[in-house]
Motif scaffolding. Structure first.
Motif, PDB file in Angstrom:
ATOM      1  N   MET A 146       0.421 -49.559 -16.885  1.00  0.00           N
ATOM      2  CA  MET A 146      -0.351 -48.857 -17.921  1.00  0.00           C
ATOM      3  C   MET A 146      -0.248 -49.565 -19.266  1.00  0.00           C
ATOM      4  SD  MET A 146       0.516 -44.875 -17.133  1.00  0.00           S
ATOM      5  CE  MET A 146       0.618 -44.277 -15.457  1.00  0.00           C
ATOM      6  N   LYS A 147       0.948 -50.008 -19.593  1.00  0.00           N
ATOM      7  CA  LYS A 147       1.147 -50.735 -20.850  1.00  0.00           C
ATOM      8  C   LYS A 147       0.385 -52.058 -20.839  1.00  0.00           C
ATOM      9  CE  LYS A 147       3.942 -48.191 -23.400  1.00  0.00           C
ATOM     10  NZ  LYS A 147       3.546 -47.763 -24.768  1.00  0.00           N
ATOM     11  N   LEU A 148       0.346 -52.691 -19.674  1.00  0.00           N
ATOM     12  CA  LEU A 148      -0.417 -53.926 -19.511  1.00  0.00           C
ATOM     13  C   LEU A 148      -1.911 -53.647 -19.722  1.00  0.00           C
ATOM     14  CD1 LEU A 148       0.220 -56.917 -18.691  1.00  0.00           C
ATOM     15  CD2 LEU A 148      -0.440 -56.265 -16.362  1.00  0.00           C
ATOM     16  N   MET A 187       2.114 -41.886 -21.684  1.00  0.00           N
ATOM     17  CA  MET A 187       0.708 -41.743 -21.311  1.00  0.00           C
ATOM     18  C   MET A 187      -0.073 -40.946 -22.345  1.00  0.00           C
ATOM     19  SD  MET A 187       0.788 -41.124 -17.161  1.00  0.00           S
ATOM     20  CE  MET A 187      -0.981 -41.327 -16.933  1.00  0.00           C
ATOM     21  N   SER A 188       0.608 -40.002 -22.985  1.00  0.00           N
ATOM     22  CA  SER A 188      -0.067 -39.178 -23.996  1.00  0.00           C
ATOM     23  C   SER A 188      -0.635 -40.011 -25.131  1.00  0.00           C
ATOM     24  CB  SER A 188       0.911 -38.145 -24.561  1.00  0.00           C
ATOM     25  OG  SER A 188       1.381 -37.296 -23.547  1.00  0.00           O
ATOM     26  N   GLY A 189       0.038 -41.121 -25.445  1.00  0.00           N
ATOM     27  CA  GLY A 189      -0.370 -41.912 -26.592  1.00  0.00           C
ATOM     28  C   GLY A 189      -1.059 -43.222 -26.281  1.00  0.00           C
ATOM     29  N   LEU A 190      -1.331 -43.509 -25.002  1.00  0.00           N
ATOM     30  CA  LEU A 190      -2.015 -44.755 -24.659  1.00  0.00           C
ATOM     31  C   LEU A 190      -3.409 -44.790 -25.288  1.00  0.00           C
ATOM     32  CD1 LEU A 190      -1.083 -45.178 -20.878  1.00  0.00           C
ATOM     33  CD2 LEU A 190      -0.209 -46.510 -22.806  1.00  0.00           C
ATOM     34  N   GLN A 191      -3.771 -45.942 -25.830  1.00  0.00           N
ATOM     35  CA  GLN A 191      -5.031 -46.051 -26.559  1.00  0.00           C
ATOM     36  C   GLN A 191      -6.163 -46.623 -25.692  1.00  0.00           C
ATOM     37  OE1 GLN A 191      -4.106 -48.195 -30.200  1.00  0.00           O
ATOM     38  NE2 GLN A 191      -3.291 -46.342 -31.146  1.00  0.00           N
ATOM     39  N   LEU A 208       2.289 -35.165 -11.640  1.00  0.00           N
ATOM     40  CA  LEU A 208       2.094 -35.159 -13.091  1.00  0.00           C
ATOM     41  C   LEU A 208       2.616 -36.434 -13.742  1.00  0.00           C
ATOM     42  CD1 LEU A 208       0.992 -33.353 -15.350  1.00  0.00           C
ATOM     43  CD2 LEU A 208       3.307 -32.426 -15.624  1.00  0.00           C
ATOM     44  N   GLY A 209       3.592 -37.086 -13.101  1.00  0.00           N
ATOM     45  CA  GLY A 209       4.180 -38.308 -13.660  1.00  0.00           C
ATOM     46  C   GLY A 209       3.204 -39.451 -13.841  1.00  0.00           C
ATOM     47  N   ILE A 210       2.057 -39.399 -13.142  1.00  0.00           N
ATOM     48  CA  ILE A 210       0.989 -40.376 -13.403  1.00  0.00           C
ATOM     49  C   ILE A 210      -0.331 -39.635 -13.650  1.00  0.00           C
ATOM     50  CG2 ILE A 210       2.066 -42.258 -12.091  1.00  0.00           C
ATOM     51  CD1 ILE A 210       0.007 -41.684  -9.848  1.00  0.00           C
ATOM     52  N   GLY A 211      -0.214 -38.355 -14.058  1.00  0.00           N
ATOM     53  CA  GLY A 211      -1.403 -37.512 -14.148  1.00  0.00           C
ATOM     54  C   GLY A 211      -1.844 -37.086 -15.535  1.00  0.00           C
ATOM     55  N   ILE A 212      -1.151 -37.508 -16.592  1.00  0.00           N
ATOM     56  CA  ILE A 212      -1.639 -37.206 -17.944  1.00  0.00           C
ATOM     57  C   ILE A 212      -2.924 -38.005 -18.154  1.00  0.00           C
ATOM     58  CG2 ILE A 212      -1.147 -37.422 -20.415  1.00  0.00           C
ATOM     59  CD1 ILE A 212       0.470 -35.249 -19.060  1.00  0.00           C
ATOM     60  N   CYS A 213      -3.972 -37.359 -18.627  1.00  0.00           N
ATOM     61  CA  CYS A 213      -5.262 -38.050 -18.635  1.00  0.00           C
ATOM     62  C   CYS A 213      -6.233 -37.469 -19.661  1.00  0.00           C
ATOM     63  CB  CYS A 213      -5.893 -37.954 -17.246  1.00  0.00           C
ATOM     64  SG  CYS A 213      -6.164 -36.245 -16.719  1.00  0.00           S
ATOM     65  N   ASP A 214      -7.359 -38.151 -19.770  1.00  0.00           N
ATOM     66  CA  ASP A 214      -8.464 -37.651 -20.586  1.00  0.00           C
ATOM     67  C   ASP A 214      -9.407 -36.806 -19.743  1.00  0.00           C
ATOM     68  OD1 ASP A 214      -7.864 -39.191 -23.096  1.00  0.00           O
ATOM     69  OD2 ASP A 214      -8.086 -40.858 -21.694  1.00  0.00           O
ATOM     70  N   ILE A 309      -4.197 -34.108 -27.114  1.00  0.00           N
ATOM     71  CA  ILE A 309      -3.522 -32.933 -27.673  1.00  0.00           C
ATOM     72  C   ILE A 309      -4.442 -31.725 -27.603  1.00  0.00           C
ATOM     73  CG2 ILE A 309      -2.649 -31.892 -29.801  1.00  0.00           C
ATOM     74  CD1 ILE A 309      -1.536 -34.670 -30.543  1.00  0.00           C
ATOM     75  N   GLU A 310      -5.688 -31.938 -28.002  1.00  0.00           N
ATOM     76  CA  GLU A 310      -6.679 -30.859 -27.978  1.00  0.00           C
ATOM     77  C   GLU A 310      -6.921 -30.375 -26.547  1.00  0.00           C
ATOM     78  OE1 GLU A 310     -11.434 -30.283 -28.955  1.00  0.00           O
ATOM     79  OE2 GLU A 310     -10.335 -31.901 -29.955  1.00  0.00           O
TER      80      GLU A 310
END
Length: 322
Positions: A146-148, A187-191, A208-214, A309-310
């Protein structure tokens, strides 16, 4: 996707009986005109039976379908979407976790980062994949990719399909809880855009460990919950056999989660489920992912944190009692 032997769930037995009759006639070298007519009738009956069964599925039946052994797994979709997919291995700390596949590939004309939880098709493969249960090393590998992706401005697509994070002693010693929590934070802050898709089972923090998303997508016959119906039944009813009742109480299906605001979009499956027509399922999913990526590409990189966040603040509800 490799061809596998057909398997029928209990509520699919009537379809299996029709399939046997169809196969018997089709195997005949020189079928009579009566047999040809019977074959046409049987195929129409099969089509009608599938429609009847799949238009009235209970929550527990959808849970069972999510676990169907012939259901497509992450690598099936990834290889179908990205013929040039390059898998990247290792967390650069301890080991490579085969329960998660991660890498880079083209999706149409776009480069994307793929991360998917992977189960096995047989006993040997399942032992290698640890039945899709990720260890902390898997979550750290996923975060590395993800960082890559963020570094090279690539959208991230995660495929969720797990019965939960691995609860073994070694996993706990290496910081299972910390690894999942770290992923939630990072993941919450990935741009870059993140799309998460439940393709089978989405159980607990393991998913959930790979499930934070837009955008959270779910295939029609999947489930996503804090605990499996069997686990819930064991705790609440002291009886894992009460899993069907627990499934009704948990409301883990896509339509339930859309109502709660957790799932953003349901991906329809062909009549009979994804395991009966992988190509059609993959094509539907592909179209929807492209639509979602198009929307997310309009967002600026510094907007994703606020938007997430929203999104997550809207989840759930409470009621004040005077």
């Amino acid at each position: 996707m490799k061809k596998t032997s057909q398997y029928y769930l209990e509520f699919e037995k009537s379809i299996g009986e029709l399939d046997e009759k169809i196969i018997t006639i089709e195997a005949t070298k020189e079928p009579t005109s009566d047999e040809i007519k019977s074959l046409q009738i049987l195929k129409e009956q099969r089509k009608s039976e599938i429609k009847k069964i799949y238009n009235g599925l209970s929550r527990w039946q959808r849970v069972q379908l999510a676990r169907h052994p012939n259901r497509p797994y992450s690598l099936d979709y990834i290889r179908y979407f990205s013929t040039d997919f390059i898998e990247l291995h290792g967390d650069r700390h301890f080991m490579d976790d085969p329960a998660v596949v991660a890498g880079i590939g083209h999706f149409e004309d776009k480069k994307v980062a793929w991360i998917g939880q992977q189960k096995g098709r047989n006993t040997k493969d399942n032992l290698h994949r640890n039945f899709g249960m990720m260890r902390p090393d898997g979550y750290r590998k996923a975060l590395r990719i993800m960082k890559l992706a963020e570094k090279f401005n690539l959208p991230i697509i995660t495929l969720l399909d797990t019965i939960g994070a691995y609860p073994g002693l070694g996993a706990e010693e290496r910081g299972q809880g910390e690894a999942i929590a770290r992923n939630l934070l990072e993941m919450s802050g990935l741009q870059v855009p993140i799309i998460s898709i439940v393709i089978g089972e989405g159980a607990s923090g393991g998913a959930l460990g790979i499930g934070i998303c837009d955008r959270m997508l779910m295939l029609e016959n999947t489930w996503y919950s804090v605990i499996s119906p069997e686990g819930c039944a064991s705790i609440l009813f002291r009886d894992a056999k009460q899993a069907e009742a627990a499934a009704e109480a948990l409301k883990p299906t896509p339509s339930d989660l859309v109502e709660m605001g957790i799932c953003d979009r349901i991906v329809p499956e062909p009549n009979g489920g994804a395991h009966r027509d992988f190509n059609a399922t993959a094509d539907i999913l592909k179209t929807i992912i492209l639509e979602e990526l198009e929307k997310l590409n309009k967002c600026k990189s510094d907007e994703f944190l606020d938007l997430r966040i929203e999104k997550y603040e809207r989840l759930g509800h409470f009621k004040e009692i005077a």
